[in-house]
Design a protein around this motif. Sequence first.
Motif: not given
Length: 372
Positions: A49-61
Motif C-alpha cells: 500500500x505505502x511502499x517498502x521505504x515507508x513500511x520499513x519504519x512504520x506499522x499499522x497499530x
Amino acid sequence: MKGSMRENGFRAIGGVAQRLTSGLSPKGKKGAKASGAPLARLKTEWSAIVGAEIARVSRPDALLAGRGGRAVQAGGGKVLRLRVEGAASLEIQHRANQLVERVNAYFGHRFIDEIRLVQGGVTAPTLAPPVAPVDPQLAARLAERVAKVEDPDLKAALARLGTHIARGRRSLMLGALGAMLFMRTSRAQTVLAQWTDDQEKLLVVRPTDHVLGRADAPNVIIDYFSLTCPHCANFAMAVLPGIRKQFVESGRVRFVYRHFPSDSIATHASQLAECGGTARFFDTIHALFRSQVDWLTAQDPEGEMVKILSAQGLAAADCLANDQLLDKIIDDVQSGQTLGVNQTPTLFINGQNCGNPGSTDAIGKILDEIGR
C-alpha cells in the motif's frame, strides 16, 4: 454423517486454491483495538500500500474512532494509529495526507480520515505482493463503461470495483487464486479442448443448474464465478445485463451460473446465494455483487452479507449452517475442477473454454463464430 460430509466438502473446495490467511476474527468474538479483518489486511499488505521505504519504519497499530479514541467496529475506521520509529516521525507526518489517500484507494472508499502517529519499535512487516501500476487502457475502458450507467448507486459500485481492478492489487478481493487477469481472450488464443465423455456431460445444462433463458435456446453459456472476485462482479453488473437483453431474451442463449468460490468467505457467500432457492437466486447474486466492496471490507463480511440480504426479505441467518446448500456448491466446484477451471470468471460457450471475454460485444463475436 453430515459433519463428515461438510468436512469433506470444504476439503474439496480447498483443493481449488489455498485458503487465505486474511486475519479474520472468529465470528462473534470482538477483539481489542488491534483486532479485526481491516486492520489485519492493512498489516499484511502495508508494504504494497505505502511502499517498502515507508513500511520499513512504520506499522499499522490500531483503528480508532474519530472521537473518544475507542476501537472502531464494523463500518470502517476514521483514524489509523500508526506506530513509527522515532527518527522517521517527521517525514511520515509530512506524508500523512498521501498515506490516507493510499489507504482509501486500497479499500475503494473513504476508509480513514486521518493518521495518528505513536512512536515505538517497528517489527519487520509481512510483505505482500507488489501492487502493479494502473493499466491506463483498462482504467479508460472501466471509466467509459461506468459513464454509460444511469443508475447512480450501480455507477458508484462499479467505480469502486474499477478502482480495485485497475490497481491490480493482490488481496482478499482477488481471493486465493491470486491476481486474476482482466482477460479478453481472442478466438485466435483459444485452444480447442478434447473433452472426455465425463467432461462432455458437464458442458450441458444440468437439472441442478441456475439458468436464464428458454429451454429450446440453441446456445449455452456456463459461467463459473466466485462472489469475492471483483472481475466476476464487474461481469455481473456491466456485462451480464447486455447478455440477457441481446441473447437471452431473444431466445438465442441459455445462461448458467455455477459456483467456484475461491476462499472461505466466497463459500459462505455462495451458501447465502442458494438460501432463497432458484426463484431468488439471480436477484440474490446481483445484490451480493452490487454490494461486494461494502461487505468484503467490513469487519464481519458474513454478518454484513446476512444484514444486506435480510433487508431484502431473505431469511439468511440460518443458511451458513445448511449442509444441503453446501452440497450444491461442492458439486459445482467439482464440475469446474473436472473441466480445468483455474480462475474466475471462466465462461464455457457451447462447450468451449473462452475464459473471460470481457464484454457483451466480445461474447457476441464468439457466438457468431461457434454459435448454433
